[in-house]
Design a protein around this motif. Structure first.
Motif, PDB file in Angstrom:
ATOM      1  N   LEU A 105      17.375   0.403  -1.817  1.00  0.00           N
ATOM      2  CA  LEU A 105      16.893  -1.115  -1.231  1.00  0.00           C
ATOM      3  C   LEU A 105      17.699  -2.224  -2.282  1.00  0.00           C
ATOM      4  O   LEU A 105      17.969  -3.080  -2.017  1.00  0.00           O
ATOM      5  N   GLN A 106      17.537  -1.829  -3.804  1.00  0.00           N
ATOM      6  CA  GLN A 106      18.164  -2.622  -4.713  1.00  0.00           C
ATOM      7  C   GLN A 106      19.492  -2.602  -4.313  1.00  0.00           C
ATOM      8  O   GLN A 106      20.142  -3.875  -4.577  1.00  0.00           O
ATOM      9  N   GLU A 107      20.160  -1.745  -4.065  1.00  0.00           N
ATOM     10  CA  GLU A 107      21.691  -1.785  -3.711  1.00  0.00           C
ATOM     11  C   GLU A 107      21.962  -2.470  -2.296  1.00  0.00           C
ATOM     12  O   GLU A 107      22.893  -3.285  -2.350  1.00  0.00           O
ATOM     13  N   LYS A 108      21.320  -2.060  -1.392  1.00  0.00           N
ATOM     14  CA  LYS A 108      21.588  -2.761   0.105  1.00  0.00           C
ATOM     15  C   LYS A 108      20.974  -3.974   0.190  1.00  0.00           C
ATOM     16  O   LYS A 108      21.358  -4.799   1.161  1.00  0.00           O
ATOM     17  N   SER A 109      19.595  -4.094  -0.102  1.00  0.00           N
ATOM     18  CA  SER A 109      18.857  -5.390   0.379  1.00  0.00           C
ATOM     19  C   SER A 109      18.054  -5.822  -0.845  1.00  0.00           C
ATOM     20  O   SER A 109      16.668  -5.675  -0.636  1.00  0.00           O
ATOM     21  N   PRO A 110      18.615  -6.341  -1.763  1.00  0.00           N
ATOM     22  CA  PRO A 110      17.518  -6.741  -2.910  1.00  0.00           C
ATOM     23  C   PRO A 110      16.509  -7.659  -2.491  1.00  0.00           C
ATOM     24  O   PRO A 110      15.659  -7.785  -3.073  1.00  0.00           O
ATOM     25  N   ASP A 111      16.872  -8.572  -1.391  1.00  0.00           N
ATOM     26  CA  ASP A 111      15.764  -9.503  -1.069  1.00  0.00           C
ATOM     27  C   ASP A 111      14.583  -8.896  -0.590  1.00  0.00           C
ATOM     28  O   ASP A 111      13.531  -9.655  -0.303  1.00  0.00           O
ATOM     29  N   GLN A 112      14.617  -7.620  -0.295  1.00  0.00           N
ATOM     30  CA  GLN A 112      13.401  -6.899   0.469  1.00  0.00           C
ATOM     31  C   GLN A 112      12.747  -6.196  -0.517  1.00  0.00           C
ATOM     32  O   GLN A 112      11.660  -5.934  -0.285  1.00  0.00           O
ATOM     33  N   VAL A 113      13.142  -6.000  -1.931  1.00  0.00           N
ATOM     34  CA  VAL A 113      12.395  -5.408  -2.807  1.00  0.00           C
ATOM     35  C   VAL A 113      10.962  -5.843  -3.175  1.00  0.00           C
ATOM     36  O   VAL A 113      10.057  -5.052  -3.333  1.00  0.00           O
ATOM     37  N   ASP A 114      10.745  -7.333  -3.323  1.00  0.00           N
ATOM     38  CA  ASP A 114       9.378  -7.836  -3.468  1.00  0.00           C
ATOM     39  C   ASP A 114       8.518  -7.380  -2.405  1.00  0.00           C
ATOM     40  O   ASP A 114       7.439  -7.163  -2.570  1.00  0.00           O
ATOM     41  N   VAL A 115       9.130  -7.633  -1.055  1.00  0.00           N
ATOM     42  CA  VAL A 115       8.141  -7.409   0.102  1.00  0.00           C
ATOM     43  C   VAL A 115       7.728  -5.805   0.053  1.00  0.00           C
ATOM     44  O   VAL A 115       6.820  -5.599   0.403  1.00  0.00           O
ATOM     45  N   PHE A 116       8.841  -5.102  -0.293  1.00  0.00           N
ATOM     46  CA  PHE A 116       8.610  -3.534  -0.389  1.00  0.00           C
ATOM     47  C   PHE A 116       7.272  -3.177  -1.488  1.00  0.00           C
ATOM     48  O   PHE A 116       6.418  -2.513  -1.156  1.00  0.00           O
ATOM     49  N   LYS A 117       7.429  -3.779  -2.557  1.00  0.00           N
ATOM     50  CA  LYS A 117       6.582  -3.633  -3.738  1.00  0.00           C
ATOM     51  C   LYS A 117       5.296  -4.098  -3.410  1.00  0.00           C
ATOM     52  O   LYS A 117       4.305  -3.309  -3.622  1.00  0.00           O
ATOM     53  N   THR A 118       5.071  -5.091  -2.890  1.00  0.00           N
ATOM     54  CA  THR A 118       3.940  -5.881  -2.699  1.00  0.00           C
ATOM     55  C   THR A 118       2.969  -5.224  -1.652  1.00  0.00           C
ATOM     56  O   THR A 118       1.992  -4.884  -1.662  1.00  0.00           O
ATOM     57  N   ASN A 119       3.697  -5.063  -0.419  1.00  0.00           N
ATOM     58  CA  ASN A 119       3.207  -4.707   0.915  1.00  0.00           C
ATOM     59  C   ASN A 119       3.042  -3.112   0.917  1.00  0.00           C
ATOM     60  O   ASN A 119       1.803  -2.573   1.505  1.00  0.00           O
ATOM     61  N   MET A 120       3.819  -2.192   0.337  1.00  0.00           N
ATOM     62  CA  MET A 120       3.479  -0.893   0.427  1.00  0.00           C
ATOM     63  C   MET A 120       2.364  -0.417  -0.210  1.00  0.00           C
ATOM     64  O   MET A 120       1.598   0.317   0.403  1.00  0.00           O
ATOM     65  N   ASN A 121       1.954  -0.868  -1.327  1.00  0.00           N
ATOM     66  CA  ASN A 121       0.832  -0.344  -2.098  1.00  0.00           C
ATOM     67  C   ASN A 121      -0.646  -0.597  -1.112  1.00  0.00           C
ATOM     68  O   ASN A 121      -1.462   0.232  -0.929  1.00  0.00           O
ATOM     69  N   LYS A 122      -0.589  -1.915  -0.558  1.00  0.00           N
ATOM     70  CA  LYS A 122      -1.755  -2.033   0.226  1.00  0.00           C
ATOM     71  C   LYS A 122      -1.798  -1.064   1.543  1.00  0.00           C
ATOM     72  O   LYS A 122      -2.849  -0.815   1.769  1.00  0.00           O
ATOM     73  N   ALA A 123      -0.626  -1.216   2.108  1.00  0.00           N
ATOM     74  CA  ALA A 123      -0.663  -0.295   3.179  1.00  0.00           C
ATOM     75  C   ALA A 123      -1.018   1.058   3.149  1.00  0.00           C
ATOM     76  O   ALA A 123      -1.502   1.806   3.665  1.00  0.00           O
ATOM     77  N   MET A 124      -0.200   1.619   1.953  1.00  0.00           N
ATOM     78  CA  MET A 124      -0.460   3.236   1.552  1.00  0.00           C
ATOM     79  C   MET A 124      -1.937   3.222   1.358  1.00  0.00           C
ATOM     80  O   MET A 124      -2.617   4.532   1.654  1.00  0.00           O
ATOM     81  N   LYS A 125      -2.693   2.429   0.619  1.00  0.00           N
ATOM     82  CA  LYS A 125      -3.992   2.488   0.263  1.00  0.00           C
ATOM     83  C   LYS A 125      -4.871   2.669   1.447  1.00  0.00           C
ATOM     84  O   LYS A 125      -5.818   3.750   1.482  1.00  0.00           O
ATOM     85  N   ASP A 126      -4.522   1.772   2.450  1.00  0.00           N
ATOM     86  CA  ASP A 126      -5.285   2.119   3.820  1.00  0.00           C
ATOM     87  C   ASP A 126      -5.073   3.247   4.425  1.00  0.00           C
ATOM     88  O   ASP A 126      -5.967   3.940   4.904  1.00  0.00           O
ATOM     89  N   ILE A 127      -3.815   3.785   4.527  1.00  0.00           N
ATOM     90  CA  ILE A 127      -3.435   4.985   5.299  1.00  0.00           C
ATOM     91  C   ILE A 127      -4.140   6.293   4.405  1.00  0.00           C
ATOM     92  O   ILE A 127      -4.622   6.976   5.187  1.00  0.00           O
ATOM     93  N   LEU A 128      -3.881   6.215   3.201  1.00  0.00           N
ATOM     94  CA  LEU A 128      -4.519   7.409   2.374  1.00  0.00           C
ATOM     95  C   LEU A 128      -6.018   7.365   2.496  1.00  0.00           C
ATOM     96  O   LEU A 128      -6.567   8.486   2.292  1.00  0.00           O
ATOM     97  N   GLY A 129      -6.593   6.216   2.928  1.00  0.00           N
ATOM     98  CA  GLY A 129      -8.187   6.286   2.947  1.00  0.00           C
ATOM     99  C   GLY A 129      -8.453   7.306   4.249  1.00  0.00           C
ATOM    100  O   GLY A 129      -9.364   7.822   4.334  1.00  0.00           O
ATOM    101  N   ARG A 130      -7.367   7.591   5.034  1.00  0.00           N
ATOM    102  CA  ARG A 130      -7.444   8.451   6.265  1.00  0.00           C
ATOM    103  C   ARG A 130      -6.784   9.725   6.307  1.00  0.00           C
ATOM    104  O   ARG A 130      -6.396  10.354   7.362  1.00  0.00           O
ATOM    105  N   PHE A 131      -6.455  10.001   4.926  1.00  0.00           N
ATOM    106  CA  PHE A 131      -5.503  11.435   4.725  1.00  0.00           C
ATOM    107  C   PHE A 131      -6.076  12.557   5.672  1.00  0.00           C
ATOM    108  O   PHE A 131      -5.121  13.093   5.993  1.00  0.00           O
ATOM    109  N   LYS A 132      -7.206  12.902   5.692  1.00  0.00           N
ATOM    110  CA  LYS A 132      -7.544  14.140   6.229  1.00  0.00           C
ATOM    111  C   LYS A 132      -7.352  14.069   7.741  1.00  0.00           C
ATOM    112  O   LYS A 132      -7.153  15.228   8.441  1.00  0.00           O
ATOM    113  N   GLU A 133      -7.237  13.121   8.433  1.00  0.00           N
ATOM    114  CA  GLU A 133      -6.812  12.859   9.716  1.00  0.00           C
ATOM    115  C   GLU A 133      -5.527  12.874  10.169  1.00  0.00           C
ATOM    116  O   GLU A 133      -4.967  12.691  11.320  1.00  0.00           O
ATOM    117  N   LEU A 134      -4.488  13.001   9.193  1.00  0.00           N
ATOM    118  CA  LEU A 134      -3.003  12.922   9.406  1.00  0.00           C
ATOM    119  C   LEU A 134      -2.398  14.173   9.591  1.00  0.00           C
ATOM    120  O   LEU A 134      -2.761  15.135   9.110  1.00  0.00           O
TER     121      LEU A 134
END
Length: 172
Positions: A101-130
């Motif tokens: 991402l830093q190579e190809k789309s540096p403008d997306q790095v902040d979006v990735f870092k900020t939103n990924m943690n939130k999304a994964m925390k929610d998804i990992l709460g349902r880990f056993k169902e995945l």
């Protein structure tokens, strides 16, 4: 039509022909459906079976599964026995995606870092169902997509989750 491929392995993951939704700018949710496909009769030119053989008949080969898995040759992965092993994979995978991402789309790095943690925390709460799926190469260094079944309008629907920043779009 667009095909979405894993940026690390080049494996085809899904196409834009399915109903899909972008969640928190980082996760594509792709809605699949259970399908059954039968392969037609096999006919060999010049082959003339006797009447006895014709009466016996053969069963048609039926392939049943989720359309996204079948169409894109995804492979179910059983590599994660617990949340801890998946979290270790995820940290390593996210580092690789961040580098790309830093190579190809540096403008997306902040979006990735900020939103990924939130999304994964929610998804990992349902880990056993995945369920987890890799691309056709079965390379676990690449993306491991997640799938969970959700009740939508009274129907159990397989919903696949793919990391937006781990994909590249290819127009066909």
């Amino acid at each position: 039509m667009k095909i979405y491929k894993d940026i690390i392995t080049g494996d085809e993951m899904f196409a834009d022909t399915y109903k899909m939704k972008l969640v928190d700018e980082v996760i594509y949710e792709v809605y699949g459906k259970l399908v059954s496909r039968s392969q037609g009769d096999i006919s060999i030119e010049g082959f003339n079976p006797s009447a006895e053989e014709q009466d016996e008949g053969t069963d048609a080969c039926v392939e049943t599964g989720v359309d996204v898995v079948l169409n894109h040759r995804l492979q179910e992965s059983f590599a994660f026995g617990d949340k801890k092993s998946y979290t270790l994979y995820l940290k390593d995978y996210m580092k690789k995606v961040l580098e790309k991402l830093q190579e190809k789309s540096p403008d997306q790095v902040d979006v990735f870092k900020t939103n990924m943690n939130k999304a994964m925390k929610d998804i990992l709460g349902r880990f056993k169902e995945l369920q987890f799926f890799t691309g056709e190469s079965m390379d676990v260094d690449g993306m491991v997509a997640m799938c969970e079944y959700r009740d939508i309008n009274g129907e159990s629907v397989p919903v696949f989750m793919f990391f937006k920043h781990g994909l590249e779009e290819e127009k066909c």
